[in-house]
Scaffold this motif. Structure first.
Motif, PDB file in Angstrom:
ATOM      1  N   ILE A  66       0.850  -1.185   0.000  1.00  0.00           N
ATOM      2  CA  ILE A  66       0.000   0.000   0.000  1.00  0.00           C
ATOM      3  C   ILE A  66       0.889   1.239   0.000  1.00  0.00           C
ATOM      4  N   GLU A  67       0.719   2.024  -1.040  1.00  0.00           N
ATOM      5  CA  GLU A  67       1.303   3.365  -1.040  1.00  0.00           C
ATOM      6  C   GLU A  67       0.131   4.311  -1.327  1.00  0.00           C
ATOM      7  N   LYS A  68       0.191   5.036  -2.433  1.00  0.00           N
ATOM      8  CA  LYS A  68      -0.982   5.824  -2.798  1.00  0.00           C
ATOM      9  C   LYS A  68      -2.096   4.915  -3.287  1.00  0.00           C
ATOM     10  N   HIS A  69      -1.687   3.820  -3.917  1.00  0.00           N
ATOM     11  CA  HIS A  69      -2.624   2.815  -4.418  1.00  0.00           C
ATOM     12  C   HIS A  69      -2.258   1.460  -3.829  1.00  0.00           C
ATOM     13  N   LEU A  70      -3.061   0.475  -4.144  1.00  0.00           N
ATOM     14  CA  LEU A  70      -2.748  -0.893  -3.764  1.00  0.00           C
ATOM     15  C   LEU A  70      -2.006  -1.528  -4.935  1.00  0.00           C
TER      16      LEU A  70
END
Length: 540
Positions: free
Chosen positions: A468-472
């Motif tokens: 997980i960052e900005k999106h998966l």
């Protein structure tokens, strides 16, 4: 057909299971075709010896053809001994040749007649069947006789072309003690006294069936005529045990066919026969789909646990009996179909969760089987035909249909299944025949689908990891040796209790995907809607 536990014991001790090369029977069918059998069988309540007079009607297709039938020889430990063979090539008396026929190495070679066209033989033989006709006592201690021919065991008591390719009409004349009743394929044509202490039952079909489902059942029965479904006569046959409570439970179990039969008629088209008899029996299988006369294990009847079993065997009346596999390599066209349409019936009756539960259980059975047996569904390796009664033929075959349904859509799927049945009704089919019909219905190529699921020996083994960052950021890795590509649904659960489904397509051994997260991710789930046959490999 559903296996019973006793089957596994039988496999270990039987010396009679015969591997078959369909090429032999394909060549026979090019030379001659059996049109009909008439078996007159005299049973003795004091002996296991049966006396058979058979009239077989054959169409000779090529010159210089010798007709060969399968019949197990008497070797002193059971088997059949032929005493005479006669032939008739026109509206005359049967002719008895002095020789020109032989019975050795379990092959009966009939007298050569130099002609092309219709020819009838009369064969007289007797013996104690090694198999095929189970002569025993039921759980109440009463003597019983039940045909039990699958896959190629009819030859143990009947002279025949014992392979699914050569279907024929059949009639049985059975002479038995007056305490018994007789059930067989087809319609009861007469019941007559024979002497002072025997009774003759005669049955005949107006349609052609393979020998694997040609049977008689002889016992002291109680019979309940349930009802008619359209023009189909429905009846239940249970052992006469003189217990009204047992009768009530047993008849109640078998009566479920009254609900199941119309369901399949609606799905596939008219029921192919004029009767459906559900019969308590003493054989090796939990259920056996004999044409128009289904046999069920004696201990299942009255158990209150028969609905799925009855549905499975009734589905076979369309798939296996009428539209028949070309040979046992294509057994999934029989067992996979019956398994899946049982799932479908129970799903429509009880809801999607019931069907999903069955499919998950079936998936687990396939996974366990394939860990020990690296075999494809289209199995040309296994020589012992009994060993084809495995999760590849049943549960994996069912899963292939389930995934095909998801791929082409409900409308095209059921339209294709109905077209397949109507096209191969009273005939034989290979897997490619079914594929071509489904391709026509969906207007798409199914080469990859059929190759990977039916000709390969494994299934996808999937490991999913994510960050997980900005999106998966999702990574799907396949661990099996074989190549597979498939659609896969990923369900993302959030800590707020909500979830979203995301559909991806997996077409390489390792592939990354970016999924837009809509909250703080709690976990992911693969295939939440039970649409894919796979094994999940989790991180420790």
């Amino acid at each position: 057909m559903i296996k019973s536990l006793s089957l596994f014991f039988f496999i270990t001790i039987s010396s009679l299971v015969i591997s078959q090369s369909s090429a032999i029977y394909e060549q026979r069918l090019k030379n001659y075709d059996v049109l009909s059998y008439e078996f007159s069988i005299d049973l003795d309540k004091y002996s296991d010896t049966i006396h058979v007079e058979e009239i077989v009607h054959i169409n000779i297709k090529t010159k210089n053809t010798k007709v060969i039938l399968d019949l197990i020889n008497d070797n002193g430990k059971g088997g059949m001994e032929v005493s005479s063979v006669e032939y008739m090539d026109g509206p005359h008396e049967f002719i008895s040749p002095s020789s020109n026929w032989s019975h050795k190495n379990n092959i009966l070679t009939l007298p050569y007649v130099p002609k092309i066209g219709s020819l009838m033989y009369k064969i007289t033989y007797k013996g104690i069947p090694k198999d095929g006709l189970v002569i025993s006592k039921n759980k109440f201690g009463c003597r019983t006789y039940f045909g039990d021919n699958w896959p190629t065991r009819a030859r143990n008591w009947l002279a025949c072309v014992d392979h699914p390719l050569d279907k024929a009409k059949v009639s049985f004349n059975v002479y038995t003690d007056t305490v018994n009743q007789v059930i067989a394929n087809g319609i009861l044509t007469s019941v007559k006294m024979h002497g002072a202490d025997k009774i003759k039952y005669s049955y005949a079909t107006s349609y052609e069936i393979p020998t694997k489902v040609m049977v008689i059942g002889v016992a002291s029965f109680k019979v309940e005529n349930v009802a008619d479904v359209g023009n189909v006569s429905l009846s239940s046959w249970i052992y006469n045990c003189f217990s009204s409570e047992y009768d009530k439970k047993s008849f109640s179990d078998l009566k479920m066919s009254y609900e199941i039969l119309p369901y399949f008629i609606n799905k596939f088209g008219d029921y192919p026969y004029k009767k459906l008899a559900n019969v308590q029996s003493t054989t090796r299988f939990g259920g056996m789909e004999n044409a128009s006369s289904i046999f069920y294990d004696e201990n299942m009847v009255g158990s209150g646990k028969m609905e799925a079993l009855i549905a499975h065997e009734i589905a076979h009346q369309w798939f296996g009996n009428t539209a028949t596999e070309h040979d046992f390599t294509h057994l999934w066209l029989s067992e996979g179909f019956a398994t899946y349409f049982t799932d479908d019936y129970l799903g429509e009756k009880y809801g999607k969760n019931r069907m999903d539960t069955r499919l998950k259980n079936e998936r687990n059975r396939v996974i366990s089987f394939l860990k020990k047996n690296k075999l494809p569904v289209l199995d040309t390796i296994t020589s012992d035909l009994m060993n084809l009664l495995n999760p590849n033929s049943y549960q994996k075959g069912a899963w292939v249909l389930h995934m095909l349904r998801d791929k082409v859509g409900d409308s095209s799927f059921f339209r294709g299944v109905r077209t397949y049945y109507q096209t191969y009704k009273w005939r034989n089919a290979k897997t490619n025949d079914f594929k071509v019909i489904m391709e026509n219905e969906c207007d798409c190529s199914l080469d990859t689908f059929f190759n990977q699921w039916l000709k390969q020996s494994g299934l996808p083994i999937i490991q999913a990891t994510y960050a997980i960052e900005k999106h998966l950021y999702l990574t799907i890795k396949q661990h099996q040796k074989e190549d597979y590509n498939f659609p896969l649904t990923i369900r993302v659960y959030y800590k707020n209790g909500k979830y979203n489904d995301h559909d991806i397509f997996v077409d390489s051994k390792t592939k990354g995907y970016v999924i837009q997260a809509k909250g703080e991710v709690l976990k992911i789930e693969l295939d939440p809607n039970t649409k894919l046959l796979f094994e999940e490999r989790r991180l420790d």
